[in-house]
Scaffold this active site. Structure first.
Site, mmCIF file in Angstrom:
data_model
loop_
_atom_site.group_PDB
_atom_site.id
_atom_site.type_symbol
_atom_site.label_atom_id
_atom_site.label_comp_id
_atom_site.label_asym_id
_atom_site.label_seq_id
_atom_site.Cartn_x
_atom_site.Cartn_y
_atom_site.Cartn_z
ATOM 1 N N THR A 1 4.061 1.511 -0.811
ATOM 2 C CA THR A 1 4.823 1.521 -2.064
ATOM 3 C C THR A 1 3.962 2.021 -3.210
ATOM 4 O O THR A 1 4.411 2.817 -4.056
ATOM 5 C CB THR A 1 5.341 0.103 -2.372
ATOM 6 O OG1 THR A 1 6.104 -0.375 -1.255
ATOM 7 C CG2 THR A 1 6.218 0.091 -3.612
ATOM 8 N N ARG B 1 2.030 8.340 7.011
ATOM 9 C CA ARG B 1 2.306 8.295 8.448
ATOM 10 C C ARG B 1 3.798 8.096 8.696
ATOM 11 O O ARG B 1 4.523 7.584 7.854
ATOM 12 C CB ARG B 1 1.535 7.146 9.110
ATOM 13 C CG ARG B 1 0.037 7.315 9.122
ATOM 14 C CD ARG B 1 -0.636 6.118 9.756
ATOM 15 N NE ARG B 1 -0.398 4.889 9.000
ATOM 16 C CZ ARG B 1 -0.618 3.673 9.459
ATOM 17 N NH1 ARG B 1 -1.069 3.502 10.682
ATOM 18 N NH2 ARG B 1 -0.397 2.611 8.714
ATOM 19 N N LYS C 1 0.828 -1.225 0.000
ATOM 20 C CA LYS C 1 0.000 0.000 0.000
ATOM 21 C C LYS C 1 0.857 1.268 0.000
ATOM 22 O O LYS C 1 0.625 2.175 -0.782
ATOM 23 C CB LYS C 1 -0.925 -0.046 1.218
ATOM 24 C CG LYS C 1 -1.929 1.090 1.286
ATOM 25 C CD LYS C 1 -2.966 0.839 2.346
ATOM 26 C CE LYS C 1 -2.435 0.982 3.752
ATOM 27 N NZ LYS C 1 -1.989 -0.236 4.402
ATOM 28 N N PHE D 1 3.792 -9.557 -9.829
ATOM 29 C CA PHE D 1 4.970 -10.362 -9.541
ATOM 30 C C PHE D 1 5.283 -11.203 -10.777
ATOM 31 O O PHE D 1 4.396 -11.484 -11.595
ATOM 32 C CB PHE D 1 4.718 -11.272 -8.334
ATOM 33 C CG PHE D 1 4.724 -10.550 -7.013
ATOM 34 C CD1 PHE D 1 5.819 -10.632 -6.165
ATOM 35 C CD2 PHE D 1 3.631 -9.789 -6.601
ATOM 36 C CE1 PHE D 1 5.838 -9.971 -4.949
ATOM 37 C CE2 PHE D 1 3.638 -9.122 -5.383
ATOM 38 C CZ PHE D 1 4.743 -9.218 -4.557
ATOM 39 N N PHE E 1 -3.608 -0.329 7.396
ATOM 40 C CA PHE E 1 -4.182 -1.666 7.270
ATOM 41 C C PHE E 1 -5.177 -1.743 6.104
ATOM 42 O O PHE E 1 -5.056 -1.022 5.124
ATOM 43 C CB PHE E 1 -4.803 -2.128 8.577
ATOM 44 C CG PHE E 1 -3.792 -2.365 9.677
ATOM 45 C CD1 PHE E 1 -2.629 -3.074 9.427
ATOM 46 C CD2 PHE E 1 -3.997 -1.885 10.953
ATOM 47 C CE1 PHE E 1 -1.690 -3.289 10.438
ATOM 48 C CE2 PHE E 1 -3.068 -2.098 11.972
ATOM 49 C CZ PHE E 1 -1.913 -2.808 11.709
ATOM 50 N N LYS F 1 7.634 -6.258 11.492
ATOM 51 C CA LYS F 1 6.867 -5.710 10.376
ATOM 52 C C LYS F 1 7.738 -4.892 9.417
ATOM 53 O O LYS F 1 7.511 -4.864 8.218
ATOM 54 C CB LYS F 1 5.729 -4.833 10.913
ATOM 55 C CG LYS F 1 4.827 -4.246 9.823
ATOM 56 C CD LYS F 1 3.695 -3.451 10.446
ATOM 57 C CE LYS F 1 2.800 -2.824 9.388
ATOM 58 N NZ LYS F 1 3.464 -1.744 8.648
ATOM 59 N N TRP G 1 7.302 -1.083 -7.747
ATOM 60 C CA TRP G 1 8.407 -1.529 -6.888
ATOM 61 C C TRP G 1 9.685 -1.647 -7.712
ATOM 62 O O TRP G 1 10.752 -1.181 -7.304
ATOM 63 C CB TRP G 1 8.074 -2.875 -6.241
ATOM 64 C CG TRP G 1 9.116 -3.325 -5.247
ATOM 65 C CD1 TRP G 1 9.143 -3.079 -3.909
ATOM 66 C CD2 TRP G 1 10.312 -4.086 -5.534
ATOM 67 N NE1 TRP G 1 10.269 -3.629 -3.333
ATOM 68 C CE2 TRP G 1 11.006 -4.251 -4.306
ATOM 69 C CE3 TRP G 1 10.859 -4.626 -6.696
ATOM 70 C CZ2 TRP G 1 12.217 -4.946 -4.223
ATOM 71 C CZ3 TRP G 1 12.066 -5.316 -6.612
ATOM 72 C CH2 TRP G 1 12.735 -5.473 -5.384
ATOM 73 N N ALA H 1 -3.832 1.899 13.392
ATOM 74 C CA ALA H 1 -5.095 1.814 12.658
ATOM 75 C C ALA H 1 -6.062 0.833 13.299
ATOM 76 O O ALA H 1 -7.259 0.876 13.011
ATOM 77 C CB ALA H 1 -4.843 1.414 11.208
#
Length: 557
Positions: A75, A96, A73, A383, A303, A107, A411, A275
């Site tokens: 990225t 954030r 998200k 991917f 999230f 994480k 990415w 969140a």
């Protein structure tokens, strides 16, 4: 093929001086408070110069229910901003700030990845401009003044069994979840049970991100309920005379931080409330500045859409007067397969049955966002293992809902990999928009909670424990029924059971207790088991982080 790590990519990419980045938004040097060469705070004086500017288009980035496979998200938010600029538009984003707990835990950080990052990523992920330390200090000052009031004769008649304000620190430390303070005799304080939350779970963090200036900040801080007295009446920070000193500690932290992406797009990074316990958005002030300074403003909510986006739309937009122009829901084929029951190590294999089983999670999030009357675009982070058959299935499913699906390779390719996504988003911003809130704030707390549970989570209904009923009765007696609802729920499922993947149905959401954050303006229904002080994993990320004699950091993602 060997891939560079995120930190290696960031360290190899030259940054522009922050004054040059600010100039892209027409911000003068006099309106910057520099924190070195590549980061700055924006002064309050700038607002007077830009407040009458026309607002840009607001683009909210959210996602499906998170999985260990990752969705991307942040990225996507960064890559989308870079792609929009490549299309010749004036854009910026607001995110954030990362917490040190996840950085050193499991994480990771919150600065994006690959060639779609905000930089300097090491600074942002560690101490940055000191905002989190200021929040911790202001929070713990209030906790200390609370204990001192009891020590000094307890003039407010605080019931030590009814203290609801813990201490905080910005680190994962499970040993501090439940502690006893005040041991050692009469001069060492009043013995009582206490505990620590992580800083991002602090009500003061939520307040910082909702306040629109120092006066509003002080008023919200003053309304924090820290305890109840022997008559059951609330004791606030105002009665402890703490709000002035707390605001003083936060006087710089309330100013938005300005940095840049790898492609030198301006980015505001400010605030970081959880969140799943708070509203999970960057600050109102950062968003207001970004809207006035750009034609296209990209932001994200924490999230999945059931948590961050719902709170962004029903809380932040309502309080700040925002209206999103389009919503981007991020997903990956890998994550959807996990929702369909595939183990992480098998995600690279074609499994149409699992993808079909996991797709309802994406469909539910898209339906939820469309229900707010805002156009939706689905962004698929691709991917190498993705197949045309899989992509066609997702496109067909979303087309029936009225949401276009675009592929994103931001990415690996930065802004160039997001051109298709950017074009779809810009087109979506021009579609008819009938934005409205999920619930009327005049409804009772139970009615508002039920609306979120049934319409957003897909529950059949809500059950309230005896403790929750008692809490709601107390909130009613305090005259706080009109406050907004900030649900506390697991991020791992649309339901309150983290093991229920996909699109759970046929269940009743259980509210165990209800907390009151009077300063932030929230009623917080607690569902499931919510951890406000995480612990470290068996091998924390901290074990891989190092720094050399030249100050170069390694192992940071």
């Amino acid at each position: 093929m060997a891939y560079l790590s995120d930190i290696e990519i960031a360290q190899k990419t030259p940054m522009d001086p922050i004054m040059k980045v600010a100039a892209r938004l027409n911000i003068d040097e006099d309106d910057l408070e520099l924190y070195g060469k590549y980061k700055a705070k924006v002064s309050f004086d700038l607002w007077e110069k830009i407040k009458d500017n026309k607002d840009g288009k607001m683009i909210l980035v959210t996602a499906i229910t998170p999985t260990p496979a990752g969705e991307g998200k942040t990225t996507t938010s960064v890559g989308l901003a870079q792609a929009i600029v490549k299309l010749g538009k004036k854009a910026c984003l607001a995110l954030r700030e990362p917490s040190l707990g996840p950085v050193f835990g499991i994480k990771g950080g919150a600065t994006g990845g690959g060639y779609s990052q905000v930089v300097p990523m090491e600074d942002i992920n560690i101490h940055f401009t000191g905002d989190f330390h200021a929040v911790s200090s202001a929070h713990n000052l209030l906790a200390a003044m609370l204990d001192n009031s009891m020590q000094q004769g307890n003039p407010l008649r605080i019931d030590q069994r009814q203290i609801v304000f813990k201490r905080v620190m910005d680190m994962n430390d499970r040993a501090l979840r439940k502690i006893v303070v005040g041991l050692g005799g009469r001069t060492e304080g009043v013995p009582r049970e206490d505990g620590f939350d992580i800083t991002v779970a602090s009500e003061i963090m939520a307040i910082l991100c909702l306040a629109d200036g120092i006066d509003d900040l002080k008023e919200r801080l003053a309304n924090i309920i820290v305890a109840y007295n022997f008559d059951g009446k609330p004791v606030t920070a105002r009665e402890l005379e703490a709000q002035g000193a707390m605001a003083m500690l936060l006087k710089d932290a309330i100013k938005p931080n300005l940095v840049q992406t790898l492609e030198h797009v301006p980015a505001f990074i400010h605030g970081g409330p959880f969140a799943n316990i708070a509203h999970g958005c960057n600050s109102v002030m950062a968003s207001k500045y970004a809207l006035k300074l750009s034609d296209y403003f990209i932001t994200e909510a924490g999230f999945g859409a059931d948590l961050g986006a719902e709170k962004f739309l029903d809380i932040k937009c309502r309080l700040a007067g925002f209206k999103p122009d389009t919503i981007v829901v991020v997903a990956t084929i890998r994550a959807l397969k996990m929702h369909g029951g595939v183990a992480k190590q098998d995600l690279g294999k074609i499994d149409m049955k699992a993808l079909e089983a996991g797709l309802p999670n994406l469909e539910k999030h898209v339906e939820n966002m469309l229900s707010y009357g805002v156009p939706v675009v689905v962004a698929l982070n691709i991917f190498p293992t993705d197949t045309k058959e899989e992509l066609d299935l997702i496109t067909a499913k979303c087309a029936k809902l009225g949401a276009p699906v675009v592929q994103s390779d931001i990415w690996a390719r930065g802004g160039d990999g997001g051109i298709e996504m950017a074009e779809a988003v810009l087109k979506s911003c021009e579609k008819p928009n009938n934005f409205h809130f999920l619930y009327d704030e005049k409804l009772s707390p139970k009615e508002k909670i039920t609306a979120i549970a049934t319409k957003i989570y897909g529950a059949d209904g809500v059950s309230f424990t005896d403790k929750a009923e008692k809490d709601l009765k107390q909130i009613h007696e305090l005259g706080k029924d009109n406050l907004l609802i900030c649900m506390a729920k697991t991020q791992a499922s649309l339901s309150d059971d983290p093991d229920k993947k996909g699109r759970p149905t046929g269940y009743t959401l259980t509210v165990r207790e209800v907390r009151l954050s009077a300063g932030a303006g929230f009623i917080i229904p607690i569902t499931g088991t919510i951890m406000t002080m995480p612990g470290l994993p068996k091998r924390p990320s901290a074990c891989s982080i190092d720094v050399d004699n030249d100050g170069k950091i390694s192992g940071l993602f």
